[in-house]
Design a protein around this motif. Structure first.
Motif, PDB file in Angstrom:
ATOM      1  N   LYS A  32      41.176  53.979  27.106  1.00  0.00           N
ATOM      2  CA  LYS A  32      41.353  52.588  27.519  1.00  0.00           C
ATOM      3  C   LYS A  32      42.740  52.077  27.122  1.00  0.00           C
ATOM      4  O   LYS A  32      43.433  51.432  27.920  1.00  0.00           O
ATOM      5  N   TYR A  35      45.359  53.772  29.332  1.00  0.00           N
ATOM      6  CA  TYR A  35      45.410  53.215  30.681  1.00  0.00           C
ATOM      7  C   TYR A  35      45.979  51.806  30.692  1.00  0.00           C
ATOM      8  O   TYR A  35      46.637  51.407  31.650  1.00  0.00           O
ATOM      9  N   THR A  36      45.698  51.051  29.636  1.00  0.00           N
ATOM     10  CA  THR A  36      46.240  49.692  29.559  1.00  0.00           C
ATOM     11  C   THR A  36      47.759  49.766  29.540  1.00  0.00           C
ATOM     12  O   THR A  36      48.440  49.060  30.291  1.00  0.00           O
ATOM     13  N   GLU A  37      48.291  50.668  28.701  1.00  0.00           N
ATOM     14  CA  GLU A  37      49.746  50.788  28.615  1.00  0.00           C
ATOM     15  C   GLU A  37      50.326  51.414  29.876  1.00  0.00           C
ATOM     16  O   GLU A  37      51.398  51.025  30.337  1.00  0.00           O
ATOM     17  N   SER A  39      49.174  51.081  32.856  1.00  0.00           N
ATOM     18  CA  SER A  39      49.155  50.092  33.942  1.00  0.00           C
ATOM     19  C   SER A  39      50.337  49.144  33.824  1.00  0.00           C
ATOM     20  O   SER A  39      50.818  48.618  34.817  1.00  0.00           O
ATOM     21  N   GLU A  40      50.816  48.945  32.591  1.00  0.00           N
ATOM     22  CA  GLU A  40      51.989  48.081  32.409  1.00  0.00           C
ATOM     23  C   GLU A  40      53.263  48.806  32.849  1.00  0.00           C
ATOM     24  O   GLU A  40      54.242  48.169  33.244  1.00  0.00           O
ATOM     25  N   MET A  52      43.995  49.914  36.336  1.00  0.00           N
ATOM     26  CA  MET A  52      43.196  48.714  36.060  1.00  0.00           C
ATOM     27  C   MET A  52      41.705  49.042  36.208  1.00  0.00           C
ATOM     28  O   MET A  52      40.872  48.622  35.411  1.00  0.00           O
ATOM     29  N   ILE A  55      40.502  51.175  33.269  1.00  0.00           N
ATOM     30  CA  ILE A  55      40.362  50.413  32.020  1.00  0.00           C
ATOM     31  C   ILE A  55      38.959  49.826  31.948  1.00  0.00           C
ATOM     32  O   ILE A  55      38.268  49.911  30.933  1.00  0.00           O
ATOM     33  N   GLU A  56      38.543  49.249  33.068  1.00  0.00           N
ATOM     34  CA  GLU A  56      37.228  48.625  33.112  1.00  0.00           C
ATOM     35  C   GLU A  56      36.115  49.651  32.898  1.00  0.00           C
ATOM     36  O   GLU A  56      35.172  49.423  32.159  1.00  0.00           O
ATOM     37  N   ASP A  59      35.914  51.032  29.319  1.00  0.00           N
ATOM     38  CA  ASP A  59      35.402  50.010  28.426  1.00  0.00           C
ATOM     39  C   ASP A  59      33.886  50.109  28.312  1.00  0.00           C
ATOM     40  O   ASP A  59      33.319  50.009  27.229  1.00  0.00           O
TER      41      ASP A  59
END
Length: 166
Positions: A32, A35-37, A39-40, A52, A55-56, A59
């Motif tokens: 997670k 993927y968050t980083e 996606s940025e 995105m 990430i969901e 989670d």
């Protein structure tokens, strides 16, 4: 007792189900964050959308492991809820050096390649768990998660094609 042969997935027969579960929960948290980083970093709209979405999905995975296997883990002396909370509290340090380096290089393709490997490894862990746990409910959780990780692999493989096609 019988000596079980070591499995092909690189998990030693000595590794307990609880060890695999802890590893899996930690991996979901790592994924997670990764993927968050990612996606940025992603400039291409398409890979950004994929991250995105992932990430969901990731989670819910860690939570489903904790919900599904919490009682089993408690029986083995591990508080799954606390274990997950501790990982989340320490989220800044959850990624390992290899993951950090990939993100710092900010090259989309290697990030996606690494993610595909990560998902495939997660899938194999869940399939191994499904073989080792008892009770239909727990086997079902493992198989469902394995299937979802395979879906993630497919999503990422499509994203990789997108990165390769100008």
């Amino acid at each position: 007792g019988t000596i079980s042969s070591p499995s092909r997935e690189g998990i030693s027969p000595m590794e307990s189900v609880v060890d695999i579960l802890k590893f899996a929960i930690e991996n979901e948290v790592k994924a997670k964050v990764f993927y968050t980083e990612a996606s940025e970093l992603a400039t291409a709209g398409e890979s950004q959308m994929v991250f995105m979405e992932l990430i969901e999905m990731e989670d819910t995975h860690a939570q489903r492991l904790v919900d599904g296997f919490g009682d089993y883990m408690k029986g083995e002396g591990v508080d799954a809820v606390a274990f997950l909370a501790q990982l989340q509290a320490n989220i800044a340090n959850v990624l390992d050096g290899e993951q950090r380096k990939l993100l710092e290089n900010a090259e989309m393709r290697p990030v996606i390649e690494f993610a595909i490997k990560m998902e495939a490894q997660a899938r194999d862990k869940y399939l191994e768990l499904a073989r080792r746990v008892e009770g239909e409910d727990l086997v079902k959780i493992c198989n469902d998660l394995a299937k979802e990780e395979q879906d993630h692999c497919d999503l990422l493989t499509e994203a990789r094609v997108g990165v390769d096609t100008p």
